[in-house]
Design a protein around this motif. Structure first.
Motif, PDB file in Angstrom:
ATOM      1  N   PRO A   1       0.869  -1.394  -0.052  1.00 33.67           N
ATOM      2  CA  PRO A   1       0.088  -0.040   0.162  1.00 33.67           C
ATOM      3  C   PRO A   1       0.810   1.529   0.070  1.00 33.67           C
ATOM      4  N   GLY A   2       1.914   1.337   0.974  1.00 30.95           N
ATOM      5  CA  GLY A   2       2.799   2.569   0.799  1.00 30.95           C
ATOM      6  C   GLY A   2       3.261   3.039  -0.300  1.00 30.95           C
ATOM      7  N   VAL A   3       3.735   1.846  -1.120  1.00 28.50           N
ATOM      8  CA  VAL A   3       4.359   2.179  -2.541  1.00 28.50           C
ATOM      9  C   VAL A   3       3.109   2.660  -3.645  1.00 28.50           C
ATOM     10  N   GLU A   4       2.200   1.883  -3.523  1.00 26.53           N
ATOM     11  CA  GLU A   4       1.007   2.517  -4.614  1.00 26.53           C
ATOM     12  C   GLU A   4       0.869   3.886  -4.280  1.00 26.53           C
ATOM     13  N   LYS A   5       0.449   4.350  -3.040  1.00 27.34           N
ATOM     14  CA  LYS A   5       0.085   5.770  -2.408  1.00 27.34           C
ATOM     15  C   LYS A   5       1.149   6.653  -3.074  1.00 27.34           C
ATOM     16  N   ALA A   6       2.451   6.257  -3.017  1.00 25.33           N
ATOM     17  CA  ALA A   6       3.552   7.174  -3.426  1.00 25.33           C
ATOM     18  C   ALA A   6       3.411   7.165  -5.081  1.00 25.33           C
ATOM     19  N   LEU A   7       3.173   6.285  -5.428  1.00 20.72           N
ATOM     20  CA  LEU A   7       3.197   6.363  -7.055  1.00 20.72           C
ATOM     21  C   LEU A   7       2.115   7.185  -7.592  1.00 20.72           C
ATOM     22  N   THR A   8       0.700   7.083  -6.921  1.00 19.49           N
ATOM     23  CA  THR A   8      -0.167   7.828  -7.556  1.00 19.49           C
ATOM     24  C   THR A   8      -0.085   9.259  -8.081  1.00 19.49           C
ATOM     25  N   GLY A   9      -0.203   9.808  -9.250  1.00 15.92           N
ATOM     26  CA  GLY A   9      -0.036  10.936  -9.610  1.00 15.92           C
ATOM     27  C   GLY A   9       1.240  11.009 -10.235  1.00 15.92           C
ATOM     28  N   LYS A  10       2.319  10.304 -10.234  1.00 12.21           N
ATOM     29  CA  LYS A  10       3.731  10.304 -10.650  1.00 12.21           C
ATOM     30  C   LYS A  10       3.576  10.336 -12.347  1.00 12.21           C
ATOM     31  N   SER A  11       4.664  10.962 -12.784  1.00 11.80           N
ATOM     32  CA  SER A  11       4.753  10.897 -14.284  1.00 11.80           C
ATOM     33  C   SER A  11       6.090  10.051 -14.843  1.00 11.80           C
ATOM     34  N   VAL A  12       6.089   9.748 -16.097  1.00 11.43           N
ATOM     35  CA  VAL A  12       7.431   9.110 -16.560  1.00 11.43           C
ATOM     36  C   VAL A  12       8.642  10.106 -16.544  1.00 11.43           C
ATOM     37  N   GLY A  13       9.683   9.231 -15.982  1.00 13.31           N
ATOM     38  CA  GLY A  13      10.867  10.059 -15.679  1.00 13.31           C
ATOM     39  C   GLY A  13      11.023  10.536 -14.159  1.00 13.31           C
ATOM     40  N   ASP A  14       9.835  10.795 -13.897  1.00 15.26           N
ATOM     41  CA  ASP A  14       9.982  10.873 -12.015  1.00 15.26           C
ATOM     42  C   ASP A  14      11.000  10.012 -11.339  1.00 15.26           C
ATOM     43  N   GLU A  15      11.923  10.677 -10.462  1.00 15.96           N
ATOM     44  CA  GLU A  15      12.711   9.609  -9.773  1.00 15.96           C
ATOM     45  C   GLU A  15      12.440  10.429  -8.597  1.00 15.96           C
ATOM     46  N   PHE A  16      12.217   9.477  -7.384  1.00 15.60           N
ATOM     47  CA  PHE A  16      12.130   9.849  -5.980  1.00 15.60           C
ATOM     48  C   PHE A  16      12.359   8.912  -4.931  1.00 15.60           C
ATOM     49  N   SER A  17      12.420   9.126  -3.771  1.00 19.48           N
ATOM     50  CA  SER A  17      12.785   8.312  -2.733  1.00 19.48           C
ATOM     51  C   SER A  17      11.546   8.263  -1.800  1.00 19.48           C
ATOM     52  N   ILE A  18      11.353   6.909  -1.304  1.00 13.85           N
ATOM     53  CA  ILE A  18       9.864   7.295  -0.426  1.00 13.85           C
ATOM     54  C   ILE A  18      10.646   6.034   1.077  1.00 13.85           C
ATOM     55  N   VAL A  19       9.935   6.578   1.891  1.00 10.79           N
ATOM     56  CA  VAL A  19      10.154   5.360   3.319  1.00 10.79           C
ATOM     57  C   VAL A  19       8.601   5.084   3.691  1.00 10.79           C
ATOM     58  N   VAL A  20       8.631   3.745   3.846  1.00  7.83           N
ATOM     59  CA  VAL A  20       7.205   3.067   3.895  1.00  7.83           C
ATOM     60  C   VAL A  20       7.397   2.481   5.244  1.00  7.83           C
ATOM     61  N   ALA A  21       6.553   2.619   6.357  1.00  4.45           N
ATOM     62  CA  ALA A  21       6.544   2.109   7.614  1.00  4.45           C
ATOM     63  C   ALA A  21       5.980   0.675   7.593  1.00  4.45           C
ATOM     64  N   PRO A  22       6.158  -0.188   8.452  1.00  2.00           N
ATOM     65  CA  PRO A  22       5.888  -1.502   8.197  1.00  2.00           C
ATOM     66  C   PRO A  22       4.390  -1.708   8.167  1.00  2.00           C
ATOM     67  N   GLU A  23       3.698  -0.751   8.642  1.00  7.35           N
ATOM     68  CA  GLU A  23       2.108  -0.854   8.513  1.00  7.35           C
ATOM     69  C   GLU A  23       1.593  -0.785   7.093  1.00  7.35           C
ATOM     70  N   GLU A  24       2.426   0.146   6.262  1.00 11.51           N
ATOM     71  CA  GLU A  24       1.963   0.161   4.921  1.00 11.51           C
ATOM     72  C   GLU A  24       2.876  -0.575   3.994  1.00 11.51           C
ATOM     73  N   GLY A  25       3.583  -1.505   4.425  1.00  9.14           N
ATOM     74  CA  GLY A  25       4.615  -2.410   3.982  1.00  9.14           C
ATOM     75  C   GLY A  25       4.310  -3.587   4.078  1.00  9.14           C
ATOM     76  N   TYR A  26       4.996  -4.643   4.606  1.00  8.71           N
ATOM     77  CA  TYR A  26       4.803  -6.152   4.827  1.00  8.71           C
ATOM     78  C   TYR A  26       4.100  -6.428   6.203  1.00  8.71           C
ATOM     79  N   GLY A  27       3.736  -5.299   6.839  1.00 12.08           N
ATOM     80  CA  GLY A  27       2.989  -5.347   8.099  1.00 12.08           C
ATOM     81  C   GLY A  27       3.847  -5.633   9.454  1.00 12.08           C
ATOM     82  N   VAL A  28       3.518  -5.313  10.591  1.00 15.68           N
ATOM     83  CA  VAL A  28       4.343  -5.364  11.731  1.00 15.68           C
ATOM     84  C   VAL A  28       4.695  -7.080  12.119  1.00 15.68           C
ATOM     85  N   ARG A  29       5.495  -7.261  12.811  1.00 15.69           N
ATOM     86  CA  ARG A  29       5.804  -8.709  13.034  1.00 15.69           C
ATOM     87  C   ARG A  29       4.694  -9.390  14.094  1.00 15.69           C
ATOM     88  N   ASP A  30       4.423 -10.394  14.193  1.00 15.22           N
ATOM     89  CA  ASP A  30       3.219 -11.046  15.016  1.00 15.22           C
ATOM     90  C   ASP A  30       4.128 -12.302  15.716  1.00 15.22           C
TER      91      ASP A  30
END
Ligand code: ZN
Length: 160
Positions: A43-72
């Motif tokens: 989810p965190g990556v899809e959210k950051a990609l929304t609205g981006k264009s060809v050639g855009d270059e950027f860095s994002i930080v994704v918390a576990p909750e928006e990534g592969y989840g917290v450890r159980d």
């Protein structure tokens, strides 16, 4: 054209952990190609990609909750060796699936073997990790109706 739902996006990425170690990256000439808006990426990556264009270059930080989840920690269990009767390999790194009575499938990895005791972990290997992505958008096109219906990209290297 900017990235919206029902776009097929090609991108190059490098994934690093907070220590700066590279965990995964696309290869030159072999971008990651995915259907946007179909939960094909975390989810965190899809959210950051929304609205981006060809050639855009950027860095994002994704918390576990928006990534592969917290450890159980309940998914980390010590089991007696007798539970593994019939297994070919019982050693760290071996993955196996468990089908429970409700039809759910869970994947576990053997992380430790200590005498008669086998420690298994059902967490995703990236669970609990804050993920750093460097991303560059290579191309964007409209998805075909078939791709949208299937919820994934068709073409070379894909499922059909
Ligand atoms: Zn398909």
């Amino acid at each position: 054209m900017t990235i919206t739902d029902h776009c097929v996006v090609s991108l190059q990425y490098t994934l690093t952990n907070p220590e700066g170690e590279t965990l995964d990256q696309s290869k030159p000439g072999e971008p990651l190609v995915y259907l946007h808006g179909a939960s094909n990426l975390i989810p965190g990556v899809e959210k950051a990609l929304t609205g981006k264009s060809v050639g855009d270059e950027f860095s994002i930080v994704v918390a576990p909750e928006e990534g592969y989840g917290v450890r159980d920690e309940k998914l980390r269990q010590k089991l007696p060796m007798s539970e593994f009767e019939g297994f070919m390999d019982i050693e760290p790194g071996v993955e196996f699936r468990v089908d429970d009575d409700d039809g759910n499938v869970e994947y576990f990895t053997i992380v430790e073997v200590n005498g008669d005791e086998v420690t298994v972990d059902g967490n995703h290997e990236l669970a609990g990790i804050t993920l750093h992505f460097d991303i560059r958008i290579e191309s964007i096109r409209k998805a075909t109706p078939e791709e949208i219906a299937h919820g994934h990209v068709h073409g070379p290297g894909h499922c059909h």
